[in-house]
Write an enzyme that holds these catalytic residues in place. Structure first.
Site, PDB file in Angstrom:
ATOM      1  N   ARG A  67     -33.092  41.010  29.756  1.00 37.69           N
ATOM      2  CA  ARG A  67     -32.158  39.999  29.257  1.00 37.69           C
ATOM      3  C   ARG A  67     -31.109  39.714  30.325  1.00 37.69           C
ATOM      4  NH1 ARG A  67     -33.328  43.436  24.935  1.00 37.69           N
ATOM      5  NH2 ARG A  67     -34.356  42.368  23.195  1.00 37.69           N
TER       6      ARG A  67
ATOM      7  N   LYS B  95     -29.691  44.329  22.802  1.00 38.02           N
ATOM      8  CA  LYS B  95     -29.947  43.764  21.480  1.00 38.02           C
ATOM      9  C   LYS B  95     -30.300  44.824  20.448  1.00 38.02           C
ATOM     10  CE  LYS B  95     -32.200  39.865  19.238  1.00 38.02           C
ATOM     11  NZ  LYS B  95     -33.033  38.662  19.437  1.00 38.02           N
TER      12      LYS B  95
ATOM     13  N   HIS C 276     -32.770  33.301  30.715  1.00 37.55           N
ATOM     14  CA  HIS C 276     -33.510  33.947  29.633  1.00 37.55           C
ATOM     15  C   HIS C 276     -34.978  33.516  29.629  1.00 37.55           C
ATOM     16  CE1 HIS C 276     -34.147  35.873  25.763  1.00 37.55           C
ATOM     17  NE2 HIS C 276     -32.901  36.287  25.772  1.00 37.55           N
TER      18      HIS C 276
ATOM     19  N   ARG D 141     -38.128  35.709  30.668  1.00 35.62           N
ATOM     20  CA  ARG D 141     -38.769  36.617  29.716  1.00 35.62           C
ATOM     21  C   ARG D 141     -39.970  35.940  29.057  1.00 35.62           C
ATOM     22  NH1 ARG D 141     -36.097  40.942  27.969  1.00 35.62           N
ATOM     23  NH2 ARG D 141     -36.412  40.670  25.716  1.00 35.62           N
TER      24      ARG D 141
ATOM     25  N   HIS E  46     -38.402  44.936  22.962  1.00 29.39           N
ATOM     26  CA  HIS E  46     -38.447  44.513  21.568  1.00 29.39           C
ATOM     27  C   HIS E  46     -38.752  45.730  20.692  1.00 29.39           C
ATOM     28  CE1 HIS E  46     -39.468  40.055  22.633  1.00 29.39           C
ATOM     29  NE2 HIS E  46     -38.195  40.352  22.800  1.00 29.39           N
TER      30      HIS E  46
ATOM     31  N   TYR F  49     -41.504  53.351  18.316  1.00 30.36           N
ATOM     32  CA  TYR F  49     -41.939  54.117  19.472  1.00 30.36           C
ATOM     33  C   TYR F  49     -40.729  54.509  20.309  1.00 30.36           C
ATOM     34  CZ  TYR F  49     -46.894  52.907  18.862  1.00 30.36           C
ATOM     35  OH  TYR F  49     -48.167  52.784  18.392  1.00 30.36           O
TER      36      TYR F  49
END
Length: 403
Positions: free
Chosen positions: A241, A266, A329, A332, A356, A366
């Protein structure tokens, strides 16, 4: 008896003093100069006194009318002092159970539990500005129509996504209020489907291999600050990001292990970015220039702050790429698309690398080391692929050995 003229001429003394009117009414003059109406009465055979209001906010005629009301209350068996205490308690309770008070309480709780500073700031703005019309209302009085009226104001301002975010936030507040015994229903749930749906808006990006090559060649030709140039080179290669890139710290980089470890902005979760050979070379060249700052990309005006959030986008605009073509951005989206559709890497590897939230079949998140070995190979292949596009237009990854 008191008169308006006499009231105006009363002067403060070293100690507070009172001047009587009639039937228990008196004015108290305090050393500060303030004048307060007080009512003296007897309850259960004992003398008592109660403060009514300040003069001149309450005039003589109003004070006498209030005294008469209190006299009747006493004659009926009431105690004005007890009634005043109950009223004060009710006001305090009401102030502590407004939508805004409960929302602020919940926000403080979530901040302690790890809510990111950016999210705290956004939700505080929702409470104090975007939903100000309901913040001061007792939460039990906030009905679905009242909440909808507040959200409609955001719609009319054209910030539809904010309106939806506000409804979702209000739902959390009501659920918390119900859990803590201060509300019985959640009117935010009743507003599902009542708001205008926001139009999907994607960050501008470039995914065509030939155009990616053109973009990279233009970026590598940048003749501005070497710090900005380094950030431009790393942005598509590492596809973190934009805020994470510009706030990168030397302390989080391990060039020996070829890893950059930090907390994703985030999700608030630990994240690892494997550094391909090309990224290590860029960082090693940059280190002599910025190693005195804690930031890899320090600001122009102060090395104690990271570069401006507009720096990379401004450089792209300088190179002739407008916001409809590419943004910081957008790298990404570029990586997500090409890694999947062109290079054929597994989507879960890509999602992990994008930081994410990815969960296993049992719904558990995970950890940050999941598929790290495969992600290292993927990041090196991606850097090699970008080099191939930039240098000679190759769409087949170069064979540089991953580390």
């Amino acid at each position: 008896m008191l008169t308006d003229t006499k009231l105006r001429t009363l002067k403060p003394r070293d100690n507070a003093y009172r001047i009587a009117d009639t039937n228990g009414l008196c004015i108290e003059v305090r050393p500060s100069g303030s004048k307060v109406w007080r009512y003296r009465y007897r309850y259960a055979g004992k003398p008592s006194i109660i403060t009514m209001s300040e003069y001149p906010a309450m005039g003589l005629a109003e004070a006498r009318a209030e005294r008469d009301r209190l006299r009747a209350f006493v004659k009926g068996g009431g105690n004005p002092a007890n009634a005043a205490r109950i009223e004060r308690a009710a006001k305090i309770e009401q102030a502590e159970t407004t939508f805004g008070a409960i929302a602020t309480e919940l926000l403080a709780k979530r901040a302690k539990e790890g809510l990111s500073p950016g999210s705290v700031k956004r939700e505080r703005r929702l409470i104090e500005k975007d939903m100000a019309s309901v913040s001061g209302i007792p939460i039990t009085d906030v009905t679905a129509p009242l909440l909808l009226a507040s959200l409609r104001k955001l719609e009319k301002r054209g910030v539809v996504e904010t309106a939806h975010r506000a409804r979702s936030f209000a739902g959390r507040v009501f659920r918390y209020a119900i859990a803590t015994g201060r509300a019985e229903n959640n009117p935010a749930d009743d507003l599902a489907g009542a708001l205008e749906q926001p139009q999907a808006k994607h960050f501008a990006s470039v995914t065509d291999p030939a155009k990616i090559g053109d973009l990279l060649r233009a970026m590598y030709s940048y003749r501005g600050s070497p710090v900005t140039l380094a950030a431009l080179k790393l942005a598509p290669m590492l596809f973190v990001r934009p805020g994470e890139l510009r706030k990168a710290r030397w302390a989080d980089l391990d060039l020996v292990a070829s890893e950059w470890r930090f907390t994703a902005s985030k999700t608030g979760s630990p994240h690892i970015v494997p550094l391909p050979c090309q990224a290590k070379e860029i960082l090693e060249d940059l280190r002599p220039l910025t190693s005195r700052s804690e930031f890899v990309f320090p600001g122009v005006r102060s090395a104690r702050r990271p570069m401006s959030e507009n720096t990379i986008n401004a450089a792209l605009r300088y190179l002739g790429f407008n916001g409809d073509t590419i943004t910081g951005h957008g790298f990404r989206a570029m990586a997500r698309t090409v890694l999947d559709e062109v290079l054929g890497f597994r989507p879960d590897y890509i999602e992990h690398q994008l930081a994410h939230a990815v969960r296993d079949p049992l719904g558990r998140a995970y950890n940050r080391t999941a598929h790290l070995a495969e992600r290292k190979k993927m990041m090196q292949a991606w850097a090699d692929y970008l080099d191939g596009l930039r240098l000679n237009g190759n769409v087949v990854p170069m064979t540089r050995k991953a580390v």
